[in-house]
Design an enzyme around this catalytic site. Structure first.
Site: not given
Length: 319
Positions: A124-126, A130
């Site tokens: 969910r936070d590609m 990150n």
């Protein structure tokens, strides 16, 4: 640590009684340190965590000596963001082979979350910030603060408040709040496009028509003859054209508006490994003693009449 009994009043009083001189004496005793480390180590066989006192921690770590410090936050070579965007003058940009290696590693990490983890995990936070890199540019997924357990059984999605980074979120997720594995696929497609172009998903410093990467790239992605226009100028043409085309196609597949049309991450990883099997090597590096001997690209005579001029054909030779 399954128990925080060391913060009980008695433990606090005990810790306060420890003078630095006494601790220094204990920390120089190899046997004491070894005993403390064994005591602090979790009892894997029993399946239970040890409880231990603050004094045990002090002795085991050499009074929290910095020489025993493993690390905190971040990573020993920075994020993909720091190496891909706004590269300072004098610092070489990421070359083609490194970009493909990073793409493969991220896809395989995502494949682990989707297909191996039980229950499956939606990242969910590609985003480039990150993706942490080690000194060999091997990528690691970080920051699982937004990760969610994926749908299991008969469930097709997870209903949740829309969260993520602007531009990376799949349009179907933004509209419906229905989070699926295919939401990660869309975000990965954005990351792949950033690796190809060297551009951020949104960059306010560019002219308005170019601020949105997806808007700027769309005309080129609709015409295979214009795929080369997507390549990061910092690459200076140092990439295999056929492999670039394949990478663009994979990105296009991931960026489909309809989630059911997007591929699963296992298929994406297979495609990227195929691209990685076609590394770029300049003629200079082929003749260099430092060249590793991996598959090479070399010029061969054109098949056009005359054989000498015209287009260039790329062939692959096993080492």
């Amino acid at each position: 640590m399954g128990c925080f009994g060391c913060f009980a009043p008695a433990a606090r009083r005990g810790a306060g009684d420890l003078k630095p001189s006494k601790l220094a004496h204990h920390c120089t005793d190899d046997d004491s340190v070894a005993d403390a480390q064994r005591k602090v180590a979790p009892d894997v066989g029993s399946g239970c965590a040890h409880s231990f006192t603050f004094k045990d921690l002090l002795v085991a770590t050499g009074y929290f000596n910095e020489a025993n410090f493993i690390g905190e936050g971040g990573f020993a070579f920075g994020s993909l963001e720091s190496h891909l965007f706004d590269v300072p003058h004098g610092k070489p940009p990421l070359d083609w082979n490194t970009r493909v290696k990073i793409a493969v590693g991220v896809a395989e990490g995502l494949s682990y979350l989707h297909n191996v983890a039980d229950p499956p995990i939606i990242y969910r936070d590609m985003k480039a910030a990150n993706i942490l890199l080690d000194e060999d540019f091997s990528p690691k997924l970080s920051d699982f603060g937004l990760a969610k357990v994926g749908p299991v059984g008969d469930r097709t999605h997870v209903s949740t408040r829309v969260m993520g980074t602007y531009g990376y979120c799949a349009p179907d997720y933004v509209v419906s709040g229905k989070l699926t594995m295919k939401s990660d696929i869309y975000s990965f497609g954005v990351l792949l496009l950033e690796l190809i172009t060297g551009r951020r998903i949104y960059d306010a410093s560019r002219p308005k028509p170019e601020q949105s990467l997806l808007t700027w790239s769309r005309p080129f992605m609709h015409d295979k003859r214009k795929f080369h226009r997507l390549a990061d100028p910092a690459l200076r043409g140092s990439y295999p054209p056929s492999a670039l085309n394949q990478l663009v196609v994979i990105s296009i597949m991931c960026l489909q508006d309809q989630p059911h049309v997007r591929p699963i991450i296992a298929d994406v990883a297979i495609g990227l490994n195929h691209v990685a099997s076609q590394p770029y090597a300049s003629l200079a590096s082929m003749g260099s003693p430092a060249y590793s001997g991996s598959p090479q690209y070399s010029r061969t005579p054109s098949r056009r009449r005359g054989g000498g001029g015209g287009s260039r054909r790329v062939s692959q030779h096993a080492s």
